[in-house]
Design a protein around this motif. Structure first.
Motif, PDB file in Angstrom:
ATOM      1  N   ASP A 112     -35.554   4.591  30.061  1.00 31.08           N
ATOM      2  CA  ASP A 112     -35.811   5.848  30.758  1.00 31.08           C
ATOM      3  C   ASP A 112     -35.890   7.010  29.769  1.00 31.08           C
ATOM      4  OD1 ASP A 112     -35.743   4.569  33.226  1.00 31.08           O
ATOM      5  OD2 ASP A 112     -33.573   4.883  33.455  1.00 31.08           O
ATOM      6  N   ALA A 113     -36.549   8.065  30.197  1.00 26.47           N
ATOM      7  CA  ALA A 113     -36.570   9.296  29.411  1.00 26.47           C
ATOM      8  C   ALA A 113     -35.182   9.935  29.428  1.00 26.47           C
ATOM      9  CB  ALA A 113     -37.607  10.256  29.970  1.00 26.47           C
ATOM     10  N   TYR A 114     -34.910  10.731  28.406  1.00 30.03           N
ATOM     11  CA  TYR A 114     -33.644  11.463  28.328  1.00 30.03           C
ATOM     12  C   TYR A 114     -33.855  12.828  28.972  1.00 30.03           C
ATOM     13  CZ  TYR A 114     -29.415  13.520  26.293  1.00 30.03           C
ATOM     14  OH  TYR A 114     -28.192  14.130  26.107  1.00 30.03           O
ATOM     15  N   MET A 115     -33.163  13.070  30.080  1.00 28.91           N
ATOM     16  CA  MET A 115     -33.373  14.297  30.854  1.00 28.91           C
ATOM     17  C   MET A 115     -32.170  15.237  30.819  1.00 28.91           C
ATOM     18  SD  MET A 115     -36.394  13.402  31.969  1.00 28.91           S
ATOM     19  CE  MET A 115     -36.821  14.505  33.308  1.00 28.91           C
ATOM     20  N   GLU A 116     -31.105  14.840  30.123  1.00 27.51           N
ATOM     21  CA  GLU A 116     -29.855  15.589  30.197  1.00 27.51           C
ATOM     22  C   GLU A 116     -29.883  16.909  29.435  1.00 27.51           C
ATOM     23  OE1 GLU A 116     -26.535  13.105  29.208  1.00 27.51           O
ATOM     24  OE2 GLU A 116     -27.371  11.386  30.299  1.00 27.51           O
ATOM     25  N   ALA A 117     -30.890  17.097  28.569  1.00 23.51           N
ATOM     26  CA  ALA A 117     -30.952  18.338  27.792  1.00 23.51           C
ATOM     27  C   ALA A 117     -31.502  19.503  28.607  1.00 23.51           C
ATOM     28  CB  ALA A 117     -31.805  18.135  26.543  1.00 23.51           C
ATOM     29  N   GLY A 118     -32.037  19.209  29.790  1.00 18.52           N
ATOM     30  CA  GLY A 118     -32.594  20.269  30.628  1.00 18.52           C
ATOM     31  C   GLY A 118     -34.086  20.109  30.805  1.00 18.52           C
ATOM     32  N   GLY A 175     -45.875  18.659  20.145  1.00 13.56           N
ATOM     33  CA  GLY A 175     -45.276  17.831  19.107  1.00 13.56           C
ATOM     34  C   GLY A 175     -44.302  16.790  19.620  1.00 13.56           C
ATOM     35  N   ALA A 176     -44.182  16.646  20.939  1.00 13.04           N
ATOM     36  CA  ALA A 176     -43.220  15.683  21.487  1.00 13.04           C
ATOM     37  C   ALA A 176     -43.582  14.253  21.085  1.00 13.04           C
ATOM     38  CB  ALA A 176     -43.163  15.803  23.009  1.00 13.04           C
ATOM     39  N   GLY A 177     -44.863  13.912  21.176  1.00 16.33           N
ATOM     40  CA  GLY A 177     -45.286  12.573  20.781  1.00 16.33           C
ATOM     41  C   GLY A 177     -45.073  12.318  19.301  1.00 16.33           C
ATOM     42  N   ASP A 178     -45.319  13.336  18.482  1.00 22.87           N
ATOM     43  CA  ASP A 178     -45.100  13.210  17.039  1.00 22.87           C
ATOM     44  C   ASP A 178     -43.619  13.013  16.734  1.00 22.87           C
ATOM     45  OD1 ASP A 178     -47.834  13.783  16.822  1.00 22.87           O
ATOM     46  OD2 ASP A 178     -47.447  15.935  16.631  1.00 22.87           O
ATOM     47  N   CYS A 179     -42.775  13.726  17.468  1.00 29.24           N
ATOM     48  CA  CYS A 179     -41.326  13.584  17.318  1.00 29.24           C
ATOM     49  C   CYS A 179     -40.898  12.164  17.673  1.00 29.24           C
ATOM     50  CB  CYS A 179     -40.610  14.603  18.199  1.00 29.24           C
ATOM     51  SG  CYS A 179     -38.807  14.483  18.180  1.00 29.24           S
ATOM     52  N   PHE A 180     -41.401  11.658  18.787  1.00 26.60           N
ATOM     53  CA  PHE A 180     -41.050  10.307  19.234  1.00 26.60           C
ATOM     54  C   PHE A 180     -41.453   9.263  18.191  1.00 26.60           C
ATOM     55  CE2 PHE A 180     -42.187   6.316  21.285  1.00 26.60           C
ATOM     56  CZ  PHE A 180     -41.036   6.020  22.005  1.00 26.60           C
ATOM     57  N   ILE A 181     -42.680   9.366  17.689  1.00 31.18           N
ATOM     58  CA  ILE A 181     -43.164   8.399  16.699  1.00 31.18           C
ATOM     59  C   ILE A 181     -42.321   8.455  15.432  1.00 31.18           C
ATOM     60  CG2 ILE A 181     -45.080   7.915  15.118  1.00 31.18           C
ATOM     61  CD1 ILE A 181     -46.987   8.556  17.422  1.00 31.18           C
ATOM     62  N   ALA A 182     -42.029   9.656  14.952  1.00 31.79           N
ATOM     63  CA  ALA A 182     -41.224   9.794  13.739  1.00 31.79           C
ATOM     64  C   ALA A 182     -39.848   9.164  13.919  1.00 31.79           C
ATOM     65  CB  ALA A 182     -41.093  11.268  13.361  1.00 31.79           C
ATOM     66  N   GLN A 218     -41.498   9.390  32.080  1.00 34.95           N
ATOM     67  CA  GLN A 218     -41.228   8.018  32.508  1.00 34.95           C
ATOM     68  C   GLN A 218     -40.568   7.182  31.411  1.00 34.95           C
ATOM     69  OE1 GLN A 218     -41.700   7.051  35.718  1.00 34.95           O
ATOM     70  NE2 GLN A 218     -42.278   9.202  36.028  1.00 34.95           N
ATOM     71  N   GLY A 219     -40.282   7.789  30.271  1.00 35.51           N
ATOM     72  CA  GLY A 219     -39.605   7.063  29.203  1.00 35.51           C
ATOM     73  C   GLY A 219     -40.566   6.356  28.273  1.00 35.51           C
ATOM     74  N   ALA A 220     -40.204   5.174  27.831  1.00 37.51           N
ATOM     75  CA  ALA A 220     -41.027   4.438  26.871  1.00 37.51           C
ATOM     76  C   ALA A 220     -40.814   2.942  27.046  1.00 37.51           C
ATOM     77  CB  ALA A 220     -40.682   4.854  25.439  1.00 37.51           C
ATOM     78  N   ALA A 270     -35.011   7.362  20.164  1.00 35.01           N
ATOM     79  CA  ALA A 270     -36.225   8.180  20.083  1.00 35.01           C
ATOM     80  C   ALA A 270     -36.412   8.997  21.352  1.00 35.01           C
ATOM     81  CB  ALA A 270     -37.440   7.296  19.833  1.00 35.01           C
ATOM     82  N   CYS A 271     -36.155   8.390  22.511  1.00 34.10           N
ATOM     83  CA  CYS A 271     -36.267   9.127  23.777  1.00 34.10           C
ATOM     84  C   CYS A 271     -35.218  10.233  23.864  1.00 34.10           C
ATOM     85  CB  CYS A 271     -36.121   8.167  24.961  1.00 34.10           C
ATOM     86  SG  CYS A 271     -37.591   7.178  25.311  1.00 34.10           S
ATOM     87  N   ARG A 272     -34.016   9.960  23.373  1.00 33.37           N
ATOM     88  CA  ARG A 272     -32.959  10.964  23.442  1.00 33.37           C
ATOM     89  C   ARG A 272     -33.295  12.185  22.583  1.00 33.37           C
ATOM     90  NH1 ARG A 272     -28.692   8.047  22.004  1.00 33.37           N
ATOM     91  NH2 ARG A 272     -28.644   8.689  19.819  1.00 33.37           N
ATOM     92  N   ILE A 273     -33.711  11.952  21.353  1.00 32.96           N
ATOM     93  CA  ILE A 273     -34.030  13.079  20.469  1.00 32.96           C
ATOM     94  C   ILE A 273     -35.249  13.836  20.984  1.00 32.96           C
ATOM     95  CG2 ILE A 273     -34.785  13.696  18.134  1.00 32.96           C
ATOM     96  CD1 ILE A 273     -33.090  11.309  17.130  1.00 32.96           C
ATOM     97  N   THR A 274     -36.251  13.116  21.478  1.00 30.58           N
ATOM     98  CA  THR A 274     -37.449  13.773  22.006  1.00 30.58           C
ATOM     99  C   THR A 274     -37.130  14.553  23.273  1.00 30.58           C
ATOM    100  OG1 THR A 274     -38.813  11.984  21.083  1.00 30.58           O
ATOM    101  CG2 THR A 274     -39.839  13.410  22.724  1.00 30.58           C
ATOM    102  N   GLY A 275     -36.244  14.018  24.106  1.00 33.84           N
ATOM    103  CA  GLY A 275     -35.824  14.742  25.306  1.00 33.84           C
ATOM    104  C   GLY A 275     -35.140  16.053  24.973  1.00 33.84           C
ATOM    105  N   LYS A 276     -34.375  16.059  23.896  1.00 33.21           N
ATOM    106  CA  LYS A 276     -33.742  17.302  23.449  1.00 33.21           C
ATOM    107  C   LYS A 276     -34.776  18.252  22.854  1.00 33.21           C
ATOM    108  CE  LYS A 276     -29.384  14.980  22.285  1.00 33.21           C
ATOM    109  NZ  LYS A 276     -28.476  14.606  21.175  1.00 33.21           N
ATOM    110  N   LYS A 277     -35.775  17.684  22.166  1.00 35.98           N
ATOM    111  CA  LYS A 277     -36.803  18.523  21.558  1.00 35.98           C
ATOM    112  C   LYS A 277     -37.596  19.309  22.593  1.00 35.98           C
ATOM    113  CE  LYS A 277     -41.156  19.458  20.686  1.00 35.98           C
ATOM    114  NZ  LYS A 277     -40.764  20.841  20.966  1.00 35.98           N
ATOM    115  N   VAL A 278     -38.016  18.665  23.699  1.00 36.27           N
ATOM    116  CA  VAL A 278     -38.876  19.352  24.671  1.00 36.27           C
ATOM    117  C   VAL A 278     -38.122  20.424  25.451  1.00 36.27           C
ATOM    118  CG1 VAL A 278     -40.417  17.373  24.889  1.00 36.27           C
ATOM    119  CG2 VAL A 278     -38.519  17.635  26.510  1.00 36.27           C
ATOM    120  N   ALA A 279     -36.802  20.408  25.381  1.00 38.15           N
ATOM    121  CA  ALA A 279     -35.999  21.414  26.072  1.00 38.15           C
ATOM    122  C   ALA A 279     -35.802  22.666  25.225  1.00 38.15           C
ATOM    123  CB  ALA A 279     -34.649  20.827  26.466  1.00 38.15           C
ATOM    124  N   LYS A 280     -36.410  22.701  24.035  1.00 34.10           N
ATOM    125  CA  LYS A 280     -36.316  23.859  23.154  1.00 34.10           C
ATOM    126  C   LYS A 280     -37.678  24.132  22.532  1.00 34.10           C
ATOM    127  CE  LYS A 280     -34.801  23.350  18.938  1.00 34.10           C
ATOM    128  NZ  LYS A 280     -36.107  23.367  18.230  1.00 34.10           N
TER     129      LYS A 280
END
Length: 301
Positions: free
Chosen positions: A243-249, A256-263, A227-229, A282-292
């Motif tokens: 909105d959350a970033y969903m384009e990475a797949g 670690g997604a929450g830790d990534c977002f906070i950092a 749902q984003g942030a 932060a949402c864009r980078i975290t969205g890419k993180k959860v897709a890998k």
């Protein structure tokens, strides 16, 4: 280094098992891959901050002469020289099952009987907190956390730096972190913590936490998975929701997604970005993180 960041919290070993699906109880299943890595929220924060080229330091407790954790920290480019090295105490360990079908992560954490740093050790390690532009506290070690925060507040006197942030993630049946919320400049509220407090969405959580805990002076940021942030500005009271970033797949690894977002938020706030830009990035980078898999090799563009 006028933008040096200090991260205070847990260091542990993560034993991460990637599985096609979550195993049935009392069954025998194979995993796709197993990775041993340095983990813990604070350690994960530093792993991400390093990839964003922030100058960050980890302050944590680790067992003395523990080659496993020191080698794993070195592998991800983190120095343990500022950590408290304990003579006694087992190594905290998290055994993780990542279900790649859904992206969920299930964590079994062994605390390890390792005493966490106290305020005296914090003061000894950092007698001059003016070297930092930001200090972030993972929401744990409750009995010592508030005394550390108060030490920083007294030390910085009337200065605005270092900024103080607090992660409110852990859900407990008794109040722990709540007394620290009014003391800091930025509060990160997890979805689980917000729900425990009765809030139904990220917007409610941001407004409600500010009002309920007397934190009108603080920026409250609440990520809400797909749902984003949301966040609320302290200067004009503007509520920002992205909105959350969903384009990475699709998500295959949310560990670690929450830790990534906070950092990411800490980095971009520390760099002077607008609050809206901070959330979007932060949402864009975290969205890419959860897709890998994993936190290394992030696409931080």
């Amino acid at each position: 280094m006028d933008k040096q960041i200090l991260i205070v919290g847990l260091t542990c070993v993560d034993i991460i098992n990637y599985a096609e699906s979550f195993p049935i109880e009392d069954s025998d299943s194979r995993v796709l891959e197993q990775i041993w890595s340095a983990g813990g929220n604070a350690t994960n924060n530093v792993v991400v901050l390093n990839q964003l080229n922030s100058h960050s330091i980890l302050f944590s407790a680790i067992p003395i002469n523990c080659s496993i954790i020191t080698s794993l920290l070195t592998k991800v480019g983190i120095s343990s020289k500022h950590c408290v090295h304990r003579l006694n105490g087992d190594l905290p360990t998290s055994t993780v099952i990542v279900n790649e079908r859904t992206g969920s992560r299930t964590i079994l954490h062994y605390r390890g009987q390792l005493q966490e740093p106290n305020c005296e050790e914090f003061q000894l390690a950092f007698p001059d907190i003016s070297i930092f532009s930001w200090i972030h506290f993972e929401g744990r070690n409750f009995e010592n956390l508030i005394t550390m925060i108060k030490y920083v507040l007294v030390s910085r006197q009337n200065n605005e730096k270092p900024k103080l942030s607090l992660e409110c993630e852990k859900v407990r049946d008794f109040e722990t972190l709540e007394n620290a919320i009014p003391l800091v400049d930025v509060v990160f509220v997890s979805k689980d913590f917000a729900r425990k407090k009765g809030f139904r969405n990220k917007e409610e959580a941001v407004i409600g936490i500010q009002q309920k805990y007397g934190a009108s002076h603080a920026i409250v940021i609440c990520p809400w998975a797909e749902q984003g942030a949301a966040a609320r500005h302290t200067t004009n009271g503007e509520l920002i929701s992205v909105d959350a970033y969903m384009e990475a797949g699709p998500a295959i690894d949310t560990l670690g997604a929450g830790d990534c977002f906070i950092a990411c938020c800490i980095h971009f706030l520390n760099e002077g970005n607008s609050l809206r830009d901070v959330l979007v990035k932060a949402c864009r980078i975290t969205g890419k993180k959860v897709a890998k898999r994993g936190l290394l090799g992030l696409d931080v563009s």
